[in-house]
Design an enzyme around this catalytic site. Sequence first.
Site, PDB file in Angstrom:
ATOM      1  N   GLN A  84       2.774  10.121   1.829  1.00 29.71           N
ATOM      2  CA  GLN A  84       4.088   9.469   1.926  1.00 29.71           C
ATOM      3  C   GLN A  84       5.021   9.889   0.786  1.00 29.71           C
ATOM      4  OE1 GLN A  84       2.209   5.359   2.543  1.00 29.71           O
ATOM      5  NE2 GLN A  84       4.052   5.221   3.801  1.00 29.71           N
ATOM      6  N   HIS A 123      -3.081   7.190   7.165  1.00 30.90           N
ATOM      7  CA  HIS A 123      -2.074   8.128   6.636  1.00 30.90           C
ATOM      8  C   HIS A 123      -2.739   9.429   6.176  1.00 30.90           C
ATOM      9  CE1 HIS A 123       1.875   6.250   6.586  1.00 30.90           C
ATOM     10  NE2 HIS A 123       1.416   5.135   6.030  1.00 30.90           N
ATOM     11  N   GLY A 130       0.840  -1.192   0.000  1.00 31.27           N
ATOM     12  CA  GLY A 130       0.000   0.000   0.000  1.00 31.27           C
ATOM     13  C   GLY A 130       0.872   1.237   0.000  1.00 31.27           C
ATOM     14  N   CYS A 154       5.680  -0.091   7.745  1.00 27.83           N
ATOM     15  CA  CYS A 154       5.325   1.140   7.027  1.00 27.83           C
ATOM     16  C   CYS A 154       6.534   1.547   6.194  1.00 27.83           C
ATOM     17  CB  CYS A 154       4.970   2.243   8.024  1.00 27.83           C
ATOM     18  SG  CYS A 154       4.496   3.803   7.230  1.00 27.83           S
ATOM     19  N   LEU A 155       6.289   1.882   4.939  1.00 26.84           N
ATOM     20  CA  LEU A 155       7.403   2.273   4.065  1.00 26.84           C
ATOM     21  C   LEU A 155       8.027   3.591   4.532  1.00 26.84           C
ATOM     22  CD1 LEU A 155       5.865   1.259   0.610  1.00 26.84           C
ATOM     23  CD2 LEU A 155       7.564   0.014   1.960  1.00 26.84           C
ATOM     24  N   HIS A 184      -4.795   1.119   7.361  1.00 28.24           N
ATOM     25  CA  HIS A 184      -3.461   1.715   7.543  1.00 28.24           C
ATOM     26  C   HIS A 184      -3.296   2.915   6.593  1.00 28.24           C
ATOM     27  CE1 HIS A 184       1.118   1.137   8.010  1.00 28.24           C
ATOM     28  NE2 HIS A 184       1.032   1.960   6.973  1.00 28.24           N
ATOM     29  N   GLU A 185      -3.744   2.733   5.338  1.00 27.55           N
ATOM     30  CA  GLU A 185      -3.561   3.802   4.331  1.00 27.55           C
ATOM     31  C   GLU A 185      -4.485   4.991   4.614  1.00 27.55           C
ATOM     32  OE1 GLU A 185      -0.981   3.544   2.738  1.00 27.55           O
ATOM     33  OE2 GLU A 185      -0.677   1.399   3.014  1.00 27.55           O
TER      34      GLU A 185
HETATM   35  O1  K1U Z   1       1.601   2.456   3.871  1.00 23.80           O
HETATM   36  C1  K1U Z   1       2.697   1.908   3.863  1.00 23.80           C
HETATM   37  O2  K1U Z   1       3.632   2.390   4.463  1.00 23.80           O
HETATM   38  C2  K1U Z   1       2.864   0.603   3.145  1.00 23.80           C
HETATM   39  C3  K1U Z   1       2.812  -0.595   4.085  1.00 23.80           C
HETATM   40  C4  K1U Z   1       1.382  -1.084   4.136  1.00 23.80           C
HETATM   41  C5  K1U Z   1       1.011  -2.041   5.229  1.00 23.80           C
HETATM   42  C6  K1U Z   1       1.826  -3.075   5.618  1.00 23.80           C
HETATM   43  C7  K1U Z   1       1.428  -3.958   6.607  1.00 23.80           C
HETATM   44  C8  K1U Z   1       0.202  -3.827   7.166  1.00 23.80           C
HETATM   45  C9  K1U Z   1      -0.605  -2.795   6.793  1.00 23.80           C
HETATM   46  C10 K1U Z   1      -0.206  -1.918   5.797  1.00 23.80           C
HETATM   47  C11 K1U Z   1       3.739  -1.667   3.508  1.00 23.80           C
HETATM   48  O3  K1U Z   1       3.524  -2.134   2.436  1.00 23.80           O
HETATM   49  S1  K1U Z   1       5.082  -2.169   4.467  1.00 23.80           S
HETATM   50  C12 K1U Z   1       5.823  -3.472   3.500  1.00 23.80           C
HETATM   51  C13 K1U Z   1       5.065  -4.750   3.537  1.00 23.80           C
HETATM   52  O4  K1U Z   1       4.194  -4.934   4.363  1.00 23.80           O
HETATM   53  C14 K1U Z   1       5.349  -5.803   2.537  1.00 23.80           C
HETATM   54  C15 K1U Z   1       6.413  -5.735   1.699  1.00 23.80           C
HETATM   55  C16 K1U Z   1       6.652  -6.747   0.777  1.00 23.80           C
HETATM   56  C17 K1U Z   1       5.829  -7.822   0.718  1.00 23.80           C
HETATM   57  C18 K1U Z   1       4.758  -7.925   1.576  1.00 23.80           C
HETATM   58  C19 K1U Z   1       4.519  -6.916   2.483  1.00 23.80           C
HETATM   59 ZN    ZN Z   2       2.456   3.344   6.197  1.00 22.23          ZN
END
Ligand code: K1U
Ligand code: ZN
Length: 173
Positions: free
Chosen positions: A51, A141, A46, A95-96, A137-138
């Site tokens: 972001q 944000h 996401g 979270c990225l 989560h999004e």
């Molecule tokens: O919003 C963001 O920062 C993105 C975040 C979204 C998220 C992750 C986990 C739970 C809820 C929302 C991410 O994508 S973090 C990276 C991640 O979860 C992932 C990366 C590669 C493969 C699978 C998952």
């Molecule tokens: Zn996030």
Amino acid sequence: MTTKTILIHPDPRLKKVCDPVADVSDELRKLADDMLETMYDAPGIGLAAPQVGVLSRLIVLDCIKEEGDPPQPMAMFNPEILASSDETNVYEEGCLSIPDQYAEVTRPAEVSVRWLDRNGNEREQDFEGLWATCVQHEIDHLNGKLFIDHLSPMKRQMITRKSQKMKRERARV
Ligand code: K1U
Ligand code: ZN
């Protein structure tokens, strides 16, 4: 398509409430495509417009489970949660904008969401599992809220310090 730079916490832009999108323009469709590219490149499941430094109510997500499954990219303009289940789910979120930090967050297991799609048409759908966690989560944000805001002040401070350190180290190289 272009990949965008993802802001790292702490950053004041990640704490702002974002503005609604007045109409789904070509410029915003291009931003959604760039955000999807950025999300797949990261990689993540996401991404929200703040972001990448844009304070508009736009999120993208793709939570397909199995490698090899066809991609299911979604772009949501002005997403709104209409209803949430009483049943909850605990998921170890990342979270990225807070690299390499993970923590368990409890959220409603199912949510009903309304949004405008890339053609400006109103859509409504129920989400469960990882899709439900991710869309919440999004949307957080867009309201200036990070997953660490669901944690105790002590855990939040610990993760913030680590993220601050990583941000400083990245700025040095
Ligand atoms: O919003 C963001 O920062 C993105 C975040 C979204 C998220 C992750 C986990 C739970 C809820 C929302 C991410 O994508 S973090 C990276 C991640 O979860 C992932 C990366 C590669 C493969 C699978 C998952
Ligand atoms: Zn996030």
